[in-house]
Scaffold this active site. Structure first.
Site, PDB file in Angstrom:
ATOM      1  CD  GLU A 175      -0.858  -0.551   3.474  1.00  0.00           C
ATOM      2  OE1 GLU A 175      -1.776   0.913   4.327  1.00  0.00           O
ATOM      3  OE2 GLU A 175      -1.792  -1.077   3.640  1.00  0.00           O
ATOM      4  CG  ASN A 176       5.169   1.047   0.962  1.00  0.00           C
ATOM      5  OD1 ASN A 176       4.519  -0.061   0.486  1.00  0.00           O
ATOM      6  ND2 ASN A 176       6.522   1.159   0.773  1.00  0.00           N
TER       7      ASN A 176
END
Length: 213
Positions: free
Chosen positions: A50-51
């Site tokens: 998700e980063n």
């Protein structure tokens, strides 16, 4: 049936076996990140972080460690051939837009209806925000949970109704624990696979739940 309880690494490898070829998968912070280390040889699984990374590989050896390559839990990772990087907002658009086939998350509690509570126990000093877990739980096509069957206090994490703040309702499909693997069905938890020589009756006695085999 495994005649002993599996290690956390063995459980991660068991989850990896169940991920289908070509799936796009997000691994939650904590124990679920181990799954990336055990993908069967020859199977293509595309890991999303998700980063802002697509094509994440397993944890690196000390010689391959790159401090600029990390997952959402700030753990070092590797990149697979063809890996891509993108803005955090684009990453969440993938999560919220239904583009992930599967996510593997940790949990404090899972109810027999598939409700997930994994961000706060509601106690003082607990994690102050839900982070990306809510987006993953409602955005992924399937949600697996990797967790211990019992909390440190001894209370079961599989419950008839969650008492902790929910991450998302009716989202969990399967739960992998060191005692057994459970499916969430319209009739409650079904025992899919059991470890350590236990029986469904043993698990019912320890959890207080009605289980289906």
């Amino acid at each position: 049936m495994l005649r002993r309880l599996p290690t956390r690494e063995e459980l991660a490898a068991r989850i990896a076996e169940d991920i289908p070829e070509g799936a796009v998968v997000n691994l939650g912070i904590g124990a679920p990140t181990l799954v990336a280390n055990f993908i069967p040889e020859g199977r293509e699984i595309i890991f999303h972080s998700e980063n802002g990374m697509l094509g994440m590989g397993p944890a690196p050896s000390a010689r391959r460690l790159d401090p600029d390559l990390i997952n959402a839990g700030k753990q070092p990772v590797t990149e697979k051939a063809g890996a891509a990087y993108f803005h955090h907002a684009d990453s969440f658009a993938m999560m919220r837009g239904g583009h992930l086939d599967l996510c593997v998350l940790g949990a404090f509690q899972v109810s027999e209806h598939g409700d997930l509570a994994n961000w706060s126990t509601g106690q003082p000093g607990a994690v102050p925000a839900v982070g990306g877990a809510m987006d993953l739980a409602v955005g992924a096509k399937e949600v697996y949970v990797m967790t211990d069957l019992f909390a440190k206090s001894g209370e079961p994490k599989l419950v008839d109704k969650c008492s902790y703040p929910l991450t998302a309702p009716r989202c969990v499909k399967r739960i992998y624990t060191g005692h057994a693997i459970f499916d969430v069905t319209p009739h409650g938890f079904r025992v899919r696979e059991i470890f350590g020589g236990l029986s469904p009756l043993d698990l019912e006695a320890r959890t207080g739940l009605n289980l289906h085999d």
